[in-house]
Structure formats: C-alpha cells, structure tokens
Design a protein around this motif. Structure first.
Motif, mmCIF file in Angstrom:
data_model
loop_
_atom_site.group_PDB
_atom_site.id
_atom_site.type_symbol
_atom_site.label_atom_id
_atom_site.label_comp_id
_atom_site.label_asym_id
_atom_site.label_seq_id
_atom_site.Cartn_x
_atom_site.Cartn_y
_atom_site.Cartn_z
ATOM 1 N N ALA A 62 0.857 -1.187 0.000
ATOM 2 C CA ALA A 62 0.000 0.000 0.000
ATOM 3 C C ALA A 62 0.890 1.232 0.000
ATOM 4 O O ALA A 62 2.035 1.188 0.467
ATOM 5 C CB ALA A 62 -0.915 0.020 1.218
ATOM 6 N N LEU A 63 0.356 2.309 -0.523
ATOM 7 C CA LEU A 63 1.032 3.601 -0.525
ATOM 8 C C LEU A 63 2.480 3.474 -0.990
ATOM 9 O O LEU A 63 3.417 3.720 -0.247
ATOM 10 C CB LEU A 63 0.969 4.242 0.869
ATOM 11 N N SER A 64 2.639 3.050 -2.247
ATOM 12 C CA SER A 64 3.975 2.979 -2.847
ATOM 13 C C SER A 64 4.442 4.401 -3.122
ATOM 14 O O SER A 64 3.969 5.060 -4.049
ATOM 15 C CB SER A 64 3.932 2.165 -4.145
ATOM 16 N N LEU A 65 5.349 4.880 -2.301
ATOM 17 C CA LEU A 65 5.754 6.286 -2.331
ATOM 18 C C LEU A 65 6.492 6.618 -3.626
ATOM 19 O O LEU A 65 7.415 5.910 -4.024
ATOM 20 C CB LEU A 65 6.625 6.597 -1.120
ATOM 21 N N GLU A 66 6.090 7.727 -4.238
ATOM 22 C CA GLU A 66 6.673 8.160 -5.506
ATOM 23 C C GLU A 66 7.152 9.598 -5.403
ATOM 24 O O GLU A 66 6.463 10.451 -4.840
ATOM 25 C CB GLU A 66 5.634 8.057 -6.627
ATOM 26 N N GLN A 67 8.303 9.858 -5.960
ATOM 27 C CA GLN A 67 8.812 11.224 -5.990
ATOM 28 C C GLN A 67 8.004 12.035 -6.996
ATOM 29 O O GLN A 67 7.737 11.564 -8.102
ATOM 30 C CB GLN A 67 10.291 11.224 -6.362
ATOM 31 N N PRO A 68 7.591 13.250 -6.639
ATOM 32 C CA PRO A 68 6.751 14.051 -7.545
ATOM 33 C C PRO A 68 7.511 14.444 -8.803
ATOM 34 O O PRO A 68 8.665 14.861 -8.736
ATOM 35 C CB PRO A 68 6.398 15.275 -6.695
ATOM 36 N N LYS A 69 6.830 14.304 -9.931
ATOM 37 C CA LYS A 69 7.468 14.643 -11.207
ATOM 38 C C LYS A 69 6.645 15.629 -12.026
ATOM 39 O O LYS A 69 7.193 16.384 -12.822
ATOM 40 C CB LYS A 69 7.704 13.361 -12.020
ATOM 41 N N GLY A 70 5.340 15.622 -11.832
ATOM 42 C CA GLY A 70 4.484 16.499 -12.618
ATOM 43 C C GLY A 70 4.130 15.882 -13.954
ATOM 44 O O GLY A 70 4.859 15.052 -14.500
ATOM 45 N N SER A 71 3.005 16.310 -14.493
ATOM 46 C CA SER A 71 2.553 15.778 -15.784
ATOM 47 C C SER A 71 2.760 16.783 -16.905
ATOM 48 O O SER A 71 3.194 16.426 -17.994
ATOM 49 C CB SER A 71 1.074 15.374 -15.702
ATOM 50 N N SER A 72 2.471 18.050 -16.655
ATOM 51 C CA SER A 72 2.653 19.068 -17.693
ATOM 52 C C SER A 72 4.099 19.563 -17.706
ATOM 53 O O SER A 72 4.870 19.311 -16.774
ATOM 54 C CB SER A 72 1.714 20.253 -17.428
ATOM 55 N N GLU A 73 4.457 20.282 -18.770
ATOM 56 C CA GLU A 73 5.808 20.824 -18.880
ATOM 57 C C GLU A 73 6.114 21.781 -17.733
ATOM 58 O O GLU A 73 7.216 21.749 -17.158
ATOM 59 C CB GLU A 73 5.962 21.548 -20.227
ATOM 60 N N LEU A 74 5.164 22.623 -17.368
ATOM 61 C CA LEU A 74 5.392 23.566 -16.282
ATOM 62 C C LEU A 74 5.571 22.839 -14.945
ATOM 63 O O LEU A 74 6.426 23.218 -14.137
ATOM 64 C CB LEU A 74 4.231 24.567 -16.187
ATOM 65 N N GLU A 75 4.765 21.812 -14.714
ATOM 66 C CA GLU A 75 4.904 21.054 -13.476
ATOM 67 C C GLU A 75 6.259 20.359 -13.416
ATOM 68 O O GLU A 75 6.902 20.303 -12.353
ATOM 69 C CB GLU A 75 3.777 20.020 -13.351
ATOM 70 N N CYS A 230 10.903 11.335 2.160
ATOM 71 C CA CYS A 230 10.495 12.443 3.045
ATOM 72 C C CYS A 230 9.572 13.402 2.290
ATOM 73 O O CYS A 230 10.035 14.389 1.714
ATOM 74 C CB CYS A 230 11.726 13.178 3.552
ATOM 75 N N PRO A 231 8.282 13.125 2.264
ATOM 76 C CA PRO A 231 7.361 13.984 1.508
ATOM 77 C C PRO A 231 7.287 15.392 2.081
ATOM 78 O O PRO A 231 7.180 15.557 3.306
ATOM 79 C CB PRO A 231 6.008 13.271 1.660
ATOM 80 N N PRO A 232 7.365 16.418 1.224
ATOM 81 C CA PRO A 232 7.204 17.792 1.718
ATOM 82 C C PRO A 232 5.791 17.998 2.245
ATOM 83 O O PRO A 232 4.850 17.322 1.840
ATOM 84 C CB PRO A 232 7.442 18.653 0.466
ATOM 85 N N LYS A 442 11.984 15.342 6.476
ATOM 86 C CA LYS A 442 13.316 15.063 7.014
ATOM 87 C C LYS A 442 13.449 15.512 8.463
ATOM 88 O O LYS A 442 14.072 14.838 9.283
ATOM 89 C CB LYS A 442 14.380 15.773 6.166
ATOM 90 N N SER A 443 12.881 16.675 8.772
ATOM 91 C CA SER A 443 12.993 17.220 10.122
ATOM 92 C C SER A 443 12.382 16.283 11.158
ATOM 93 O O SER A 443 12.831 16.229 12.309
ATOM 94 C CB SER A 443 12.319 18.592 10.187
ATOM 95 N N PHE A 444 11.349 15.530 10.770
ATOM 96 C CA PHE A 444 10.687 14.589 11.667
ATOM 97 C C PHE A 444 11.624 13.430 12.003
ATOM 98 O O PHE A 444 11.819 13.078 13.178
ATOM 99 C CB PHE A 444 9.407 14.086 10.998
ATOM 100 N N TYR A 445 12.248 12.832 10.979
ATOM 101 C CA TYR A 445 13.182 11.733 11.209
ATOM 102 C C TYR A 445 14.379 12.212 12.027
ATOM 103 O O TYR A 445 14.864 11.500 12.906
ATOM 104 C CB TYR A 445 13.673 11.147 9.884
ATOM 105 N N GLY A 646 6.814 24.930 9.238
ATOM 106 C CA GLY A 646 7.968 24.974 8.350
ATOM 107 C C GLY A 646 7.777 24.105 7.119
ATOM 108 O O GLY A 646 6.826 23.338 6.997
ATOM 109 N N THR A 647 8.701 24.227 6.186
ATOM 110 C CA THR A 647 8.626 23.489 4.929
ATOM 111 C C THR A 647 10.010 23.376 4.321
ATOM 112 O O THR A 647 10.900 24.179 4.614
ATOM 113 C CB THR A 647 7.670 24.194 3.941
ATOM 114 N N ASP A 648 10.183 22.363 3.483
ATOM 115 C CA ASP A 648 11.441 22.197 2.744
ATOM 116 C C ASP A 648 11.469 23.070 1.499
ATOM 117 O O ASP A 648 12.499 23.160 0.825
ATOM 118 C CB ASP A 648 11.617 20.726 2.327
ATOM 119 N N LEU A 649 10.338 23.711 1.191
ATOM 120 C CA LEU A 649 10.272 24.571 0.002
ATOM 121 C C LEU A 649 10.841 25.953 0.323
ATOM 122 O O LEU A 649 10.735 26.429 1.454
ATOM 123 C CB LEU A 649 8.828 24.720 -0.473
#
Length: 743
Positions: A62-75, A230-232, A442-445, A646-649
């Motif tokens: 369940a919940l196979s974690l994936e790094q975000p990539k976006g679908s459109s060119e801008l994403e 580590c999801p943002p 990351k800050s949580f770990y 806080g955020t990693d962004l």
C-alpha cells in the motif's frame, strides 16, 4: 536455510537466490505501507522477475511512495529541481516507475489496499487490483492471497551487548505477519521473512523491537543505508485552518487524540497550539467566528477551550509529524502505562507519573493488583513501573536494599510502613504516543534520531490490531484512551450523515478505507469518545464548483447509523442520537451557502424536513470571503500560516507552486478567465519582480517560442495568485510569522 534465522547478508542477489530456492518461482511478496519498504530488495527482486518470465511475482502493499514529477511541462520544470534537492539519495521503486510508464511485465502484478489520494484514479489496472481491506484485516487478506515472502525495512542497534532490530516505522501489519508466518511454517508451508536494515531509520520502541531470529535473512551493509523518503508538507489553506479551529474546541484536556497526515492534520494541531500558547487570541477568534455562541453547549459537554494542563495522549495508526509539534509545545504529555490498576489510579487522580503517593502499596493491595504478601511476580511488577526504586533485590519473603532487608509480609502495618522507604520517585515505562506506522519530512526523522534512547521510548509503536481497535485488551485500552477524539477526513457527507471517503460514485477508488472504520467504531464503543469526520464544504472552482454536503451519494464509507460529528470550515454538526430532520438541518447549517437552498429543497421534496422549515439566519453567511476576512488579519501575528510548522520549500517555490495550482484550477473551473488573462499577458511588459520566479522555472531566458509562451503562462499564474504584488519585505514578514507560530 539453516532454520535458526537471523542470518546477516550484504549480498541482495544471494538473498533472492535463497528466497527462490525456498519458496519457488511463484512469489507473493508482501511489503509495508509507505516508508518501510525494503527498496533495494524490492528493486532487485523486480529486476529478477523482469529477466525471468518463469517467475510469477505478485506484490501486495500500500502507498507505494513516488517522488513528484508532474505531468505538464510547467509542473516538470517546477518539480525537477525540488525533487533533486529534497529526495537526494532516496531510491525509487522501480516497479512503480514501470507501472506509471505502462511497462510492467505480464508476470508481475501489484495489489494495493491504500494509495495516495487520486493517484490511481485513471489507471484501470490499479483500480482492478485494488484490495478493499480494512487496515486490521490486511494481513488476513494477504495470507488468503498466498503471501509467502514478508519483507520490510528495519532499524538496528545493540541492546545489552546483543544486536536488536526494530520494525520502527511499520510494526502495523508486520507484527501480526510474523506471527502468521510462524504458524504457517509450523503447518509445513514454505514462507520466508527478510529484513533490510537501514541505519538512517529511527530505532523505535514499544512492541516494535524484535530479535534477529525473527527474520530468515537480514540484509545489512552500506548499500542499504539509503536516505529515507520524506514527503514535503502540503500548504494549509485558510479554510482548512478554520476546520482545525472548529475541531480544536472538541478536544478535552487530559484526553486522547487521533489525527492523520496532511493539511487538515496540521490545521488541527496548529489550532491546538494556538489554544495552548495564545489562549486569549484563540478565544477572540472563537468569539468573532460565533463558535462559542453556536456550539457552547456541545463544547462544554464534550470539548474544551482552555490550556492543556494535563495534556493529551496520542493513539493514532499514523504517528505524524504533527504529534511531534504537540510534544514540542508541551501538549502531548499525558503518559499512559500498560497496566490496568495503574491506569485506574491515574484516571481517579490517586497517582500521577511524577508523584508516587506513600500509600500506593496499600491502594494496590486493596485493588488486588498485588498480594498482601509480595511474591516475585509482584516485585517484578512494582519495579517495572518504578513504584519500587531501582537497585532492589528480591529473595523469598524479603526485599534487600543494600545491607537492609524488608519483609514482604505487608499484612503487618509496620512492614507496610517500612516499605515506603523503598518507593520510587516517578513511574517508569509510560508513553505519550502509540502509533502503528510513521512517515514525515526530514525534520521529523531527524528529531527522532537526535533524541536520547530514553526520550524516544515515550513514542511507542505497535500493530494495528492493538492501535486501531479495542479487542484483546478492552479494559486497559479504554482506560488509556479516555476522552478520545478520533478525527478523520472524508470527501462527501450526505444530509443523512453517511460519509464517502475512499471511492467515488462510479466505483473508482480514490485511496482506500485504511483504518477509518476502526476509528468510527471506537468512537461509538468508548463511552466518553467521539468520532469526528472533517469534510471540506466544496470542491472545484468556477463552473466546476460543487458542494461536498449532498442530499445523497452513490457510495458510502461510514453508514448513517454510525454518524457522529461532522465538521466543515463553517461549523460543527453534532449528529449523534438525533432524528433525521435534525441531522439534516445541522448539516445544511455547515454547508456552503451557495448550495443551501437546493439542499433545503431536496430534503423537503423527499419529506425529510417540515415544509415550513427555514435555515436560521446565523447560518446563511457561509461564504469563503467570511473565513478570509476573519482569519487573514491574524496572519500578520504569525497565525494561520500556509506552513505553520515549516517546509522544505523555498519562499520562491511556495509562491510558484501556489500560482501553478491556481492556474490548474482555472483550467477546469474558469477556462474563459484563463484564456482572457493569457491574451492580456502577451501585451504586458515583464515586471522586474518576476525575476526570481522565472529563474526558478528556468524561463528567465527563453530560447524558443514555446518557452516564451510558458513564461507568459507563469507570469499570468503569478499575477492571478497576487504574487507579483507582494514585495520582498512583506514576504519576509510572512516568513518570520511562520517561524513565530512553529516556535
């Protein structure tokens, strides 16, 4: 295998050879939800199956974690640098990369019982292979589907000179899985257990600690010490903050809390921190929002708006970063213990974790928790929980403290009085959280890894069979989970109080049911508990705007006979024990006012409301502008920030990300505004203030016509989201305010 277990390998290929030799080429490979997947092993086994079509590999997870990539060119331009920075050193699951690309071979199938919300909505194979399992039934269903290999990532350390392992982030289903595999092995079935040890994974305690012999093979070495996923954090909109404020009034001091991941969980915790640390401002917000006037009686009976003197206990399938924020702010501090008599005394106010009364032994004797003549079992119990101090020795009929000895016959008042000299100063073995899995930034770990071992033990981990239900320890769990508030989210609520959370009307699964049923069941089973469902009042925008409070819906996750409390940004609907006309009225009261007339009409037409019923005037102003006007002024004081913890962004990424989301909403909700705005943008000069945003998107120096068009789209998105009107100084003010809130 030699049958002893606990063999340490650093060669993953050799491990796979052992697996195939033992169970054959039909492999049903069970790996944990979310973080605990053994990525190196999973990837190598998947590669082996791709090369050898004779292998039939079924992956149950369940919940196979994936790094975000976006679908459109801008994403893709947005996510590319972000992913490289945040996920540096984090390996990807190769079966998911091939699944998204449509390259999964025919001899490999993936079955999930839970997925990231909406991620598989348009993937028919994933929809067809979804397993509709309640979290506490997952192991049973996996075994029925032929589970024969159980594998997970674990943490490790040496305890008392012996290497020990911790299921850490995923004892959830795996404690039961180990028991099940042991039984199947005794029945003569071929099964195999593997651990992949990662030194970066926090070593967690509670029931998560296991012997090396638990596993047939333990993969251990530098190649397995990869960085953790580590999801943002998601931003928290003002509407979500308002839901959090509403929920925060229903949490009792000295009670128990269950919350989930995401913006709504952060909103609740942000509201609780505001209530505790800035109570005067908090009460001012409640007063201005009319919450005390509307729901004063409910809050008085079931909630609280004061500071947390006793604190909260967290009993939650997911140990989220939000709990760490409560811990840092001295709110998550109510300790519970694995003992019925101790919990009875604590709940009755006769014992506290930091104060052991002089008459404690007499109280325990009266409760028949210990014998009046202490035996070795009594002594073990008393020392385990710190009631008797450390360093004592028990020998038949006596307890020795150095050179002094004390009789264990407490029928003699003199002996009982003398034993008060041996009492400890505080209870031992308490915990403030019981979780079944964890995932976070990351800050949580880092916060967990930086703790001393003793402090980390207050965050206990166990299986969902213990965390998510009462069975098997009803008396103790009821005592521990007093005044529990099981808070969960749903997508749609009907006017009769049913909630849809995991699936839409056409049958497509959005996520999965997870443990939601368990929380609702406990909310009704425990006499002082409530089950709270959070529903955002609307979805979509512009022409696609719809109400999430509806008259009826073609799917149900929580049936109406289990309705309890529903919360939107506009208020609280207390549905328990009420006739349907009142349930309907309460839910219409917390719906968006743009949809209230139609809901009222539908209810009357169906004969579910009296024809002369009218919505009270005080509930007819449920508009987004009302929430913005209420909460926006407090942002300058550091409250209701998009990222309260806080955020990693970066600041630039926050602005661009929000602008691109706004652009996407326009595309579906108001395409005319989008087209008109883009046309106007082509005749506007490029403002100097846009430079950092265009540079972040690598559009500051477009090399062709397509990139020029993309640049104009980004400029329009920024302008539409009021980003370009924000000066750097005001951004800095916002940043400092966020730090103030999370401090």
């Amino acid at each position: 295998m030699n049958g002893k277990g606990g063999v340490v390998y650093n060669d993953v290929q050799k491990c796979i050879d052992e697996i195939i030799q033992h169970v054959g080429k039909e492999i049903t490979f069970c790996i944990p939800l979310a973080l605990g997947k053994p990525v190196v092993l999973a990837n190598e086994l998947y590669r082996r199956a791709k090369k050898d079509p004779e292998i039939k590999l079924r992956i149950i997870t369940a919940l196979s974690l994936e790094q975000p990539k976006g679908s459109s060119e801008l994403e893709k331009r947005f996510y590319g640098p972000l992913t490289e920075r945040i996920f540096a050193g984090v390996p990807e699951l190769e079966y998911m990369l091939d699944f998204r690309a449509g390259r999964l071979p025919k001899n490999v199938e993936v079955f999930e019982f839970y997925s990231k919300a909406g991620s598989n909505l348009n993937y028919p194979v994933a929809q067809q292979n979804h397993i509709a399992s309640n979290y506490t039934h997952v192991y049973r269903d996996a075994e029925n589907l032929g589970a024969n290999v159980l594998a997970q990532m674990v943490a490790y350390r040496e305890i008392d000179g012996k290497p020990m392992y911790s299921m850490a982030c995923n004892p959830d289903v795996y404690l039961e899985g180990v028991r099940g595999f042991k039984r199947m092995r005794a029945e003569g079935k071929k099964v195999f257990l593997v651990a992949e040890a990662n030194k970066n994974l926090p070593f967690m305690y509670g029931d998560a600690v296991v012997e090396p012999e638990t596993y047939d093979i333990i993969l251990q070495g530098p190649q397995f010490d990869y960085e953790l996923f580590c999801p943002p954090k998601d931003p928290v909109p003002l509407a979500d903050h308002m839901i959090g404020i509403n929920v925060s009034t229903l949490i009792k001091d000295g009670g128990t809390l269950q919350v989930g991941i995401g913006s709504l969980g952060d909103a609740i915790v942000s509201g609780l921190i505001m209530r505790n640390n800035h109570n005067a401002v908090y009460r001012e917000v409640l007063e201005k929002a009319g919450i005390l006037k509307r729901y004063g009686k409910l809050i008085e009976e079931w909630g609280d708006i004061g500071v947390f003197e006793k604190g909260l206990y967290g009993s939650s399938e997911m140990f989220v970063d939000a709990f760490m924020q409560l811990y840092k702010n001295n709110i998550l501090k109510r300790k519970v213990y694995e003992s019925v008599p101790i919990m009875k005394l604590i709940n009755a106010g006769k014992l506290s974790p930091d104060n052991i009364p002089s008459d404690i032994l007499g109280q325990l004797i009266e409760m028949k928790a210990i014998h009046s003549k202490l035996d070795e079992e009594d002594f073990t119990f008393l020392t385990q929980f710190g009631i008797l101090k450390e360093g004592l020795i028990y020998e038949k009929d006596y307890i020795f403290d150095g050179g002094k000895k004390y009789s264990t016959d407490l029928n003699d008042p003199e002996n009982l009085a003398a034993m008060s000299q041996l009492l400890g100063k505080e209870l031992k073995g308490g915990h403030v959280v019981l979780g079944a899995f964890f995932l976070g930034p990351k800050s949580f770990y880092k916060a967990l890894n930086d703790m001393g071992e003793e402090e980390r033990q207050v965050f206990a981990m166990s299986g969902v069979d213990k965390v998510n239900q009462l069975y098997g320890g009803e008396e103790l769990r009821a005592l521990q989970r007093k005044d529990a508030r099981f808070v969960n989210s749903g997508m749609v609520a009907t006017l009769l109080g049913a909630v849809a959370s995991d699936q839409i009307e056409d049958g497509r699964v959005i996520s999965g049911i997870g443990g939601q049923y368990n929380f609702v069941a406990m909310g009704h089973a425990l006499p002082d508990a409530r089950a709270i469902m959070m529903i955002k009042s609307t979805k979509g925008s512009g022409k696609t705007l719809k109400s999430n409070i509806v008259f009826s819906y073609g799917h149900c996750s929580v049936p109406k006979h289990l309705r309890d409390i529903v919360v939107t940004e506009y208020g609280i609907a207390d549905l328990r024990s009420k006739p349907e006309k009142q349930v309907i009225a309460e839910l219409i009261n917390i719906a968006d006012s743009r949809f209230q007339p139609k809901l009222l009409e539908q209810a009357k037409k169906a004969g579910k409301l009296p024809l002369d019923y009218e919505i009270p005037e005080e509930y007819r102003n449920n508009y987004p502008e009302k929430i913005v006007s209420l909460l926006k002024p407090y942002q300058a004081q550091g409250f209701f920030q998009p990222f309260p913890f806080g955020t990693d962004l970066t600041e630039t990424e926050i602005a661009v990300g929000g602008a691109l989301k706004g652009l996407k909403r326009l595309l579906t909700g108001d395409p005319l505004k989008l087209v008109t705005g883009l046309v106007k943008e082509f005749f506007r000069p490029i403002p100097a203030s846009s430079a950092p945003y265009l540079e972040r998107m690598n559009l500051h120096k477009p090399s062709n016509l397509k990139e020029r068009v993309y640049r104009k789209m980004v400029l329009f998105a920024l302008r539409n989201n009021n980003v370009l009107s924000i000066s750097p100084s005001s951004q800095q003010t916002s940043k400092m305010a966020g730090k103030q809130q999370s401090a």
